[in-house]
Design a protein around this motif. Structure first.
Motif, PDB file in Angstrom:
ATOM      1  N   ARG A 201       0.941 -15.974  -2.024  1.00 30.63           N
ATOM      2  CA  ARG A 201       2.189 -15.350  -2.443  1.00 30.63           C
ATOM      3  C   ARG A 201       3.159 -15.418  -1.280  1.00 30.63           C
ATOM      4  O   ARG A 201       2.741 -15.480  -0.134  1.00 30.63           O
ATOM      5  CB  ARG A 201       2.017 -13.864  -2.782  1.00 30.63           C
TER       6      ARG A 201
ATOM      7  N   ASN B 137       5.467 -12.952  -0.997  1.00 29.90           N
ATOM      8  CA  ASN B 137       6.048 -11.620  -0.788  1.00 29.90           C
ATOM      9  C   ASN B 137       5.287 -10.746   0.198  1.00 29.90           C
ATOM     10  O   ASN B 137       5.540  -9.562   0.271  1.00 29.90           O
ATOM     11  CB  ASN B 137       6.227 -10.898  -2.117  1.00 29.90           C
ATOM     12  N   SER B 138       4.358 -11.312   0.935  1.00 26.45           N
ATOM     13  CA  SER B 138       3.801 -10.506   2.019  1.00 26.45           C
ATOM     14  C   SER B 138       4.504 -10.941   3.288  1.00 26.45           C
ATOM     15  O   SER B 138       4.973 -12.067   3.423  1.00 26.45           O
ATOM     16  CB  SER B 138       2.294 -10.694   2.146  1.00 26.45           C
ATOM     17  N   ASN B 139       4.586 -10.012   4.200  1.00 25.89           N
ATOM     18  CA  ASN B 139       5.293 -10.310   5.419  1.00 25.89           C
ATOM     19  C   ASN B 139       4.594 -11.417   6.195  1.00 25.89           C
ATOM     20  O   ASN B 139       5.231 -12.266   6.807  1.00 25.89           O
ATOM     21  CB  ASN B 139       5.368  -9.057   6.273  1.00 25.89           C
TER      22      ASN B 139
ATOM     23  N   LEU C  57      -3.927  -2.597  -3.726  1.00 26.14           N
ATOM     24  CA  LEU C  57      -3.717  -1.183  -3.500  1.00 26.14           C
ATOM     25  C   LEU C  57      -4.662  -0.354  -4.384  1.00 26.14           C
ATOM     26  O   LEU C  57      -5.286   0.609  -3.935  1.00 26.14           O
ATOM     27  CB  LEU C  57      -2.260  -0.828  -3.800  1.00 26.14           C
TER      28      LEU C  57
ATOM     29  N   LEU D 225      -3.473   1.300   2.313  1.00 29.10           N
ATOM     30  CA  LEU D 225      -2.448   2.213   1.821  1.00 29.10           C
ATOM     31  C   LEU D 225      -2.973   2.992   0.620  1.00 29.10           C
ATOM     32  O   LEU D 225      -2.778   4.212   0.515  1.00 29.10           O
ATOM     33  CB  LEU D 225      -1.199   1.417   1.444  1.00 29.10           C
TER      34      LEU D 225
ATOM     35  N   GLN E 237      -3.397   7.045   0.297  1.00 26.07           N
ATOM     36  CA  GLN E 237      -2.870   7.863  -0.796  1.00 26.07           C
ATOM     37  C   GLN E 237      -3.942   8.821  -1.309  1.00 26.07           C
ATOM     38  O   GLN E 237      -3.700  10.017  -1.476  1.00 26.07           O
ATOM     39  CB  GLN E 237      -2.406   6.970  -1.948  1.00 26.07           C
TER      40      GLN E 237
ATOM     41  N   SER F  27       3.816   0.963   9.496  1.00 26.82           N
ATOM     42  CA  SER F  27       4.489   1.830  10.469  1.00 26.82           C
ATOM     43  C   SER F  27       5.503   2.734   9.780  1.00 26.82           C
ATOM     44  O   SER F  27       6.247   3.454  10.430  1.00 26.82           O
ATOM     45  CB  SER F  27       5.178   0.975  11.532  1.00 26.82           C
ATOM     46  N   LEU F  28       5.554   2.691   8.467  1.00 28.94           N
ATOM     47  CA  LEU F  28       6.569   3.456   7.735  1.00 28.94           C
ATOM     48  C   LEU F  28       5.980   4.632   6.987  1.00 28.94           C
ATOM     49  O   LEU F  28       6.695   5.555   6.618  1.00 28.94           O
ATOM     50  CB  LEU F  28       7.287   2.541   6.741  1.00 28.94           C
TER      51      LEU F  28
ATOM     52  N   THR G 167       3.236   7.889   6.224  1.00 27.89           N
ATOM     53  CA  THR G 167       2.786   9.048   6.986  1.00 27.89           C
ATOM     54  C   THR G 167       1.332   9.336   6.647  1.00 27.89           C
ATOM     55  O   THR G 167       1.023   9.557   5.483  1.00 27.89           O
ATOM     56  CB  THR G 167       3.625  10.289   6.636  1.00 27.89           C
TER      57      THR G 167
END
Lengths: 341, 341
Positions: free
Chosen positions: B73, B75-77, B228, B257, B261, B286-287, B289
DNA sequence: TATATTTGCTTAAACGTTTAAGCAAAAGTA
DNA sequence: TACTTTTGCTTAAACGTTTAAGCAAATATA
């Protein structure tokens, strides 16, 4: 030991002692070629592992069956998803796509256009870089006589087909929603006005603010590149105001995330103290705490419609049809960051 | 009113009353063409807005100067960043790249390979889909005699050049870090063993666990697609264990992630109750919490090295050089999710 | 001055297809 | 039987380049 020479139509012709033309026709199922010959050709073709040479076909036909696509970046969910549906439609129609990234740079965008034209694509589907104001390169595409379709980031002046969402109306939806949540002082962290979609979002915001008789102040509305850092900076500015806003509408999700970080760091409760709305419905909006209300842009539809518009254009190349401007309604996805508890 | 016919080398030749061959040579700065002629050719070329036809050049030269790239893909960094540096290197060397996405589907990957071969690319740089186990399509590339370079998701059996990070060692680093934080019961949510990189991460985890004399139990180690949702599910399973782990090492950031959650939802404090480490250093780590400790894979380097490996291959096409297996050391980025307060 | 070399082009073929035009043999029609 | 039509191919040119080979004129060399 890879067999260095690729097998061509002539190899098949020699093997069967017929002409290359006959082989070509057999492979294209020409009615004037006998069943026997066709079968023989297909057999030998498989045997010799024949693969047609696209370059020769394209050169002869004056048609490459390639479509060039230019996007600012592929790493956002929006663009990657647009690309996916675009490719699906175009593949079905016999086209392959070449994806290029401008990285939001005007220079890179020009390079990409040159590359694509050089590769003899049959058309270009593009979303413009933020930086782009000089449209001469896009004029270059038009002057080549191949279709040019813009999506998302378009430009009215170019007078080409366009597919996008109704940014103006989206802003109205957002402000309406915030007003319904009881907000009385709504700020807007926007993109640059020179980009049409961001200008439309700003216009929508302003008109809605006026409609609901809310305070419209210069300090409540700013322009930026909408990066995460921009969001942080602009949010800090807003917090330093004498009269803080009770809601912030950010024209991009990354900047909204930056704003959220600043709010969290300053122990300002979202949504109770300040309500927050983003734009773009990036996946992370539903992953952070609190989840961020945002606008879904129907990327799949945009990709599909852009592809279909291209196909229409090539089909009716001669007919000087009117321009297609397709404006989709977006959808407000309400999440925790803007909900009244 | 686009001038329908593109101007060719012949048009220039006619305008100057010289041969097409002379024009071609003039444009390529052949020493046997006079300065006068060269200048005249360049002038007329500009005047007529001449653009060389890549298809003709490629056909004649038997070289398209295109490189095909296949990624799961965009769309991953990680992948988008690999693509960016890859493109930079290849553009400088006169190559253009065609990006295709497999969407993690084996079928799509095969289609992509066919498309790229059909487009007569001079080589293919690919990262394999998770699904892919049948390598016959990759053998097809090799049998065409064009370079094939794999990165990130590779496959040893194919015997081709490869660029990636040291997954085994990365696991060792992670476990060592967790042990230093005082963890005594470390779980691993891994990818599927059949994919080499995930197998290496699992091997590294197991060897490290043994090295530090920590409990190694089947229930502490699982395989999944690392989405996820997988992360959520596997984390719930771990929480249902009689003896919960005090640290979880997840082989992918998205799954990490999801795990985070679940931990947040269950009011389990990260890092105090359970420490968490991801893999890939996606921006969102890094975004969120708390911020998630992760492994940086040096995507820019991987892109650059893959591109350079390709260029080496085409340069030394004849020489049967030995295989390049480039294994980079990754870097552990320690963030809040694994830190002892 | 006669010969060799260099300069500056041209001609023609090639890359692998497609396709218009044509032609002989087979099949159909009167 | 004599014609028309159909079938099943072939020939040749074309797409826009590049490039090997060649040739005449200009220049250099002896």
């Amino acid at each position: 030991m890879a067999n260095k020479k690729r097998t061509t139509i002539k190899d098949i012709a020699n093997a069967l002692d017929i002409s290359a033309a006959a082989v070509s026709k057999a492979l294209h199922d020409d009615p004037r070629i006998s069943k026997n010959t066709k079968e023989a050709v297909r057999r030998i073709a498989k045997e010799l592992n024949y693969q047609p040479n696209h370059l020769a076909t394209a050169l002869r036909k004056g048609k490459s069956n390639l479509v060039g696509v230019i996007v600012p970046r592929t790493n956002s969910n929006f663009f990657s998803s647009v690309l996916e549906s675009m490719e699906e439609i175009l593949n079905k129609a016999g086209y392959n796509i070449i994806i290029t990234q401008s990285n939001e740079s005007f220079e890179k965008e020009c390079q990409n256009i040159d590359t694509l034209l050089y590769t003899q694509v049959d058309g270009i589907i593009a979303s413009m870089a933020n930086e782009t104001v000089d449209l001469s390169y896009y004029e270059k595409i038009k002057s080549k006589g191949i279709p040019l379709i813009l999506f998302d980031r378009g430009e009215n002046d170019l007078n080409v087909d366009y597919v996008g969402i109704n940014d103006y109306k989206s802003s109205l939806m957002i402000v309406k929603h915030l007003v319904e949540q009881g907000c009385k002082r709504i700020a807007h962290i926007g993109g640059y006005r020179r980009t049409r979609i961001f200008n439309n979002r700003i216009r929508g915001y302003i008109d809605a603010i006026k409609k609901y008789n809310l305070p419209f102040e210069d300090s409540l509305i700013t322009e930026s590149s909408l990066t995460l850092l921009d969001g942080r900076k602009k949010m800090m500015d807003l917090l330093n105001l004498e009269k803080r806003p009770d809601a912030v509408y950010v024209a991009g999700d990354y900047a909204a995330l930056g704003a959220l970080q600043v709010l969290n760091e300053n122990m300002i409760n979202v949504p109770n103290d300040i309500r927050l709305v983003g734009f773009g419905n990036e996946p992370f909006t539903s992953l952070v705490t609190p989840t961020i209300t945002s606008i879904e842009q129907h990327s799949k539809d945009i990709g599909r419609l852009a592809a279909e518009t291209f196909l229409e254009r090539v089909a009716q190349a001669e007919l000087k049809q009117t321009l297609n401007k397709i404006i989709l309604d977006a959808e407000l996805i309400i999440r925790d960051s803007s909900k009244t508890n």
